[in-house]
Design a protein around this motif. Structure first.
Motif, mmCIF file in Angstrom:
data_model
loop_
_atom_site.group_PDB
_atom_site.id
_atom_site.type_symbol
_atom_site.label_atom_id
_atom_site.label_comp_id
_atom_site.label_asym_id
_atom_site.label_seq_id
_atom_site.Cartn_x
_atom_site.Cartn_y
_atom_site.Cartn_z
ATOM 1 N N ALA A 161 36.633 148.041 -37.238
ATOM 2 C CA ALA A 161 36.663 147.410 -35.972
ATOM 3 C C ALA A 161 37.658 148.145 -34.629
ATOM 4 C CB ALA A 161 37.179 146.043 -36.057
ATOM 5 N N PHE A 162 38.793 148.768 -35.093
ATOM 6 C CA PHE A 162 39.368 149.756 -34.090
ATOM 7 C C PHE A 162 38.874 150.810 -34.207
ATOM 8 C CE2 PHE A 162 42.246 145.956 -34.976
ATOM 9 C CZ PHE A 162 42.884 145.896 -33.867
ATOM 10 N N ARG A 163 38.100 151.387 -35.002
ATOM 11 C CA ARG A 163 37.694 152.905 -35.054
ATOM 12 C C ARG A 163 36.546 152.989 -34.193
ATOM 13 N NH1 ARG A 163 38.211 157.731 -34.376
ATOM 14 N NH2 ARG A 163 38.444 159.308 -36.047
ATOM 15 N N ASP A 164 35.512 151.956 -34.794
ATOM 16 C CA ASP A 164 34.173 152.363 -34.068
ATOM 17 C C ASP A 164 34.022 151.504 -32.622
ATOM 18 O OD1 ASP A 164 31.338 151.829 -33.538
ATOM 19 O OD2 ASP A 164 30.674 151.371 -35.483
ATOM 20 N N LYS A 165 33.864 152.296 -31.727
ATOM 21 C CA LYS A 165 34.089 151.761 -30.342
ATOM 22 C C LYS A 165 32.636 150.665 -29.998
ATOM 23 C CE LYS A 165 36.447 155.741 -28.536
ATOM 24 N NZ LYS A 165 36.577 156.344 -29.869
ATOM 25 N N VAL A 166 31.564 151.062 -30.762
ATOM 26 C CA VAL A 166 30.384 150.066 -30.637
ATOM 27 C C VAL A 166 30.994 148.633 -31.069
ATOM 28 C CG1 VAL A 166 28.161 149.523 -31.081
ATOM 29 C CG2 VAL A 166 28.641 151.810 -30.323
ATOM 30 N N LEU A 167 31.334 148.716 -32.388
ATOM 31 C CA LEU A 167 31.703 147.372 -32.954
ATOM 32 C C LEU A 167 32.716 146.836 -32.178
ATOM 33 C CD1 LEU A 167 31.732 145.493 -35.323
ATOM 34 C CD2 LEU A 167 33.162 146.831 -36.562
ATOM 35 N N MET A 168 33.877 147.448 -31.860
ATOM 36 C CA MET A 168 34.705 147.276 -30.916
ATOM 37 C C MET A 168 34.559 146.305 -29.845
ATOM 38 S SD MET A 168 37.508 149.585 -28.839
ATOM 39 C CE MET A 168 38.044 150.397 -30.433
ATOM 40 N N LYS A 169 33.832 146.884 -28.904
ATOM 41 C CA LYS A 169 33.236 146.229 -27.904
ATOM 42 C C LYS A 169 32.575 145.126 -27.939
ATOM 43 C CE LYS A 169 33.652 150.225 -24.570
ATOM 44 N NZ LYS A 169 34.058 151.321 -25.538
ATOM 45 N N THR A 170 31.446 145.060 -29.051
ATOM 46 C CA THR A 170 30.552 143.930 -29.416
ATOM 47 C C THR A 170 31.655 142.918 -29.548
ATOM 48 O OG1 THR A 170 28.907 145.415 -30.218
ATOM 49 C CG2 THR A 170 29.215 143.223 -30.961
ATOM 50 N N LEU A 171 32.707 143.242 -30.471
ATOM 51 C CA LEU A 171 33.516 141.837 -30.923
ATOM 52 C C LEU A 171 34.509 141.355 -29.573
ATOM 53 C CD1 LEU A 171 34.689 143.137 -34.314
ATOM 54 C CD2 LEU A 171 33.159 141.392 -33.889
ATOM 55 N N VAL A 172 34.830 142.215 -28.783
ATOM 56 C CA VAL A 172 35.481 141.963 -27.759
ATOM 57 C C VAL A 172 34.590 141.162 -26.608
ATOM 58 C CG1 VAL A 172 36.831 142.563 -25.813
ATOM 59 C CG2 VAL A 172 37.320 143.674 -27.927
ATOM 60 N N ALA A 173 33.407 141.419 -26.279
ATOM 61 C CA ALA A 173 32.613 140.930 -25.549
ATOM 62 C C ALA A 173 32.085 139.600 -26.195
ATOM 63 C CB ALA A 173 31.208 141.686 -25.218
ATOM 64 N N GLU A 174 32.039 139.418 -27.326
ATOM 65 C CA GLU A 174 31.702 138.024 -27.921
ATOM 66 C C GLU A 174 32.615 137.053 -27.859
ATOM 67 O OE1 GLU A 174 30.680 139.077 -31.802
ATOM 68 O OE2 GLU A 174 28.702 139.557 -31.433
ATOM 69 N N ALA A 175 34.052 137.644 -27.678
ATOM 70 C CA ALA A 175 35.034 136.823 -27.443
ATOM 71 C C ALA A 175 35.196 136.396 -25.695
ATOM 72 C CB ALA A 175 36.384 137.340 -27.813
ATOM 73 N N GLY A 176 34.353 136.862 -25.130
ATOM 74 C CA GLY A 176 34.539 136.473 -23.673
ATOM 75 C C GLY A 176 35.063 137.378 -22.736
ATOM 76 N N LEU A 177 35.603 138.385 -23.267
ATOM 77 C CA LEU A 177 36.402 139.390 -22.408
ATOM 78 C C LEU A 177 35.635 140.676 -21.908
ATOM 79 C CD1 LEU A 177 39.556 139.721 -24.708
ATOM 80 C CD2 LEU A 177 39.358 138.500 -22.798
ATOM 81 N N ALA A 178 36.004 140.965 -20.574
ATOM 82 C CA ALA A 178 35.239 141.993 -20.205
ATOM 83 C C ALA A 178 35.346 143.342 -20.573
ATOM 84 C CB ALA A 178 35.681 142.193 -18.655
ATOM 85 N N VAL A 179 33.837 144.057 -20.946
ATOM 86 C CA VAL A 179 33.794 145.252 -21.401
ATOM 87 C C VAL A 179 32.735 146.090 -20.670
ATOM 88 C CG1 VAL A 179 34.403 144.673 -23.681
ATOM 89 C CG2 VAL A 179 32.231 144.758 -23.196
ATOM 90 N N PRO A 180 32.678 147.283 -20.410
ATOM 91 C CA PRO A 180 31.476 147.771 -19.570
ATOM 92 C C PRO A 180 30.189 147.608 -20.534
ATOM 93 C CG PRO A 180 33.360 149.583 -20.149
ATOM 94 C CD PRO A 180 33.376 148.430 -21.098
ATOM 95 N N ASP A 181 29.039 147.525 -19.487
ATOM 96 C CA ASP A 181 27.700 147.595 -20.140
ATOM 97 C C ASP A 181 27.794 148.761 -21.149
ATOM 98 O OD1 ASP A 181 26.657 145.344 -18.997
ATOM 99 O OD2 ASP A 181 26.332 146.203 -17.207
ATOM 100 N N PHE A 182 27.278 148.665 -22.514
ATOM 101 C CA PHE A 182 27.364 149.649 -23.254
ATOM 102 C C PHE A 182 26.295 149.598 -24.259
ATOM 103 C CE2 PHE A 182 29.256 146.244 -25.512
ATOM 104 C CZ PHE A 182 29.054 146.460 -27.163
ATOM 105 N N ALA A 183 25.853 150.759 -25.082
ATOM 106 C CA ALA A 183 24.989 150.758 -26.004
ATOM 107 C C ALA A 183 25.120 151.829 -26.984
ATOM 108 C CB ALA A 183 23.590 150.859 -25.623
#
Length: 405
Positions: free
Chosen positions: A109-131
């Motif tokens: 979760a800390f190494r994979d930036k896609v998984l990281m941002k997915t989890l953080v966004a699901e928690a309602g915190l701001a992340v850049p639009d990503f894919a």
């Protein structure tokens, strides 16, 4: 070989001895130590009894074999890994051997930036639009939807290696001339000031946090521009807000019960905080040295002892450095050419200097944000004074170093 009842730690080492003198920390705490050291760093640890050199540390499998053999015959309390590139393999080794510490799901979760941002966004915190970019069309589709500018980088990357900012079709054409990383991601470019929160998690809760601001950016190494950072004192109004954001990010991820962390966050012109990324390890360059100079707290030492010593009393309560005791750092990257002389006798506000360059050697420019030629820890009363002194140091360094093209 230590007795099975003795407290012990096996450590994967790919850091400078000046940052991680594990033998001194272990001796102070009565810890038996096994150091497995990368070939490039081994000369710095040669004096440590029993330290073992692994020339293929980053590419081969002999390190994993050595850990499995060592811990199968001599159990250890902890398996310690500091380098970003070691976190996943250390996590898997812990699971195989039943050693406590960060597990695979947490490290991923800390190494994979896609998984990281997915989890953080699901928690309602701001992340850049990503894919994620699994095939090239994913990048082109993202550009059709969001437009320029965007950032493309390896999902498992570190040190800004392989990062590209695409501001228009010309940048895209240059990127397409070379192969993309096997697993990459694209995200909207965020305009704003980059801040960093570094800290320590102990017994499952954040106990110490420090806030800094980048001077220049992490792609400076490509242009030969110095990269720097200055610590913010605790009376800065942004400090509690940034620390709170960092804690909420840690809550959104499977954060290990014991870790240092390094979180980068944008503060936008619209006064929004947007996550860049977060790592479950100590910040690179001279981050730990600057925090140590300003606060007396060594994040790497505390992280090591918290893993190796049960109920180690971690430092608590720091949120930013104390007013009047700021510090920062600046690192200089190699130019293309032959290094003829490195500066000597830095100004009195320099608390620590590091030289990795070799006079007489030929370089081809910067390779990675964490791979610097010379680095300095700068002290001052507050962030503004540290930044002013960094500017003075940059001028001094330019005047005192010599290169032959």
């Amino acid at each position: 070989m230590r007795a099975s009842s003795e407290r012990g730690a096996v450590v994967l080492v790919d850091s400078d001895y000046a940052d991680t003198p594990y033998d001194k920390w272990a001796a102070d705490a009565g810890i038996g130590l096994e150091l497995l050291v990368s070939g490039s760093r081994f000369p710095q640890y040669r004096h440590v009894p029993g330290a073992r050199c692994f020339p293929d540390y980053r590419t081969g499998g002999t390190l994993e074999q050595a850990v499995l053999e060592t811990l199968s015959t001599t159990p250890a309390q902890s398996l310690v890994a500091r380098a970003e590139s070691d976190l996943l393999r250390a996590a898997r080794l812990r699971e195989v051997l039943g050693v406590p510490g960060q597990n695979w799901d947490s490290a991923l979760a800390f190494r994979d930036k896609v998984l990281m941002k997915t989890l953080v966004a699901e928690a309602g915190l701001a992340v850049p639009d990503f894919a994620p970019i699994r095939v090239l069309v994913d990048l082109l589709a993202f550009l059709r939807q969001h437009g320029y500018p965007v950032v493309v980088k390896p999902a498992y990357g570190s040190g800004s290696t392989g990062t590209h900012i695409l501001r228009g079709p010309e940048d895209l054409a240059r990127l397409l001339n070379g192969p993309l990383p096997e697993y990459a991601q694209v995200e909207r470019f965020v305009t704003g000031t980059m801040y960093v929160v570094d800290g320590l998690v102990a017994e499952g809760e954040p106990v110490t946090s420090f806030v800094s601001r980048y001077l220049n950016d992490c792609l400076s190494y490509r242009s030969g521009t110095p990269l720097g950072s200055t610590q913010l004192t605790s009376d800065d109004p942004l400090v509690p807000r940034l620390v709170d954001f960092a804690h909420r990010v840690l809550d959104a991820l499977p954060t290990p019960r014991c870790t240092s962390y390094h979180l980068e966050v944008f503060h936008t012109p619209e006064d929004e905080l947007v996550l860049c990324e977060v790592a479950s390890r100590t910040g690179g360059a001279l981050t730990a040295a600057a925090i140590r100079a300003a606060s007396g707290i060594d994040l790497d030492r505390e992280w090591f002892l918290a893993q190796a010593v049960p109920r180690h009393p971690a430092p608590r309560g720091a949120t930013g450095v104390e007013p009047g005791r700021a510090a920062g750092w600046v690192v200089f990257y190699p130019r293309s050419g032959q290094l003829e002389a490195l500066p000597q006798d830095p100004p009195p506000f320099v608390a620590e200097e590091r030289h990795r360059g070799t006079v007489g050697a030929t370089y081809q420019g910067g390779a990675k944000s964490g791979v610097y030629l010379s680095g300095y820890v700068v002290t001052g009363g507050d962030a503004a004074q540290v930044e002013q002194r960094v500017d003075e140091l940059v001028q001094w360094y330019a005047a005192e170093s010599r290169w032959r093209d």
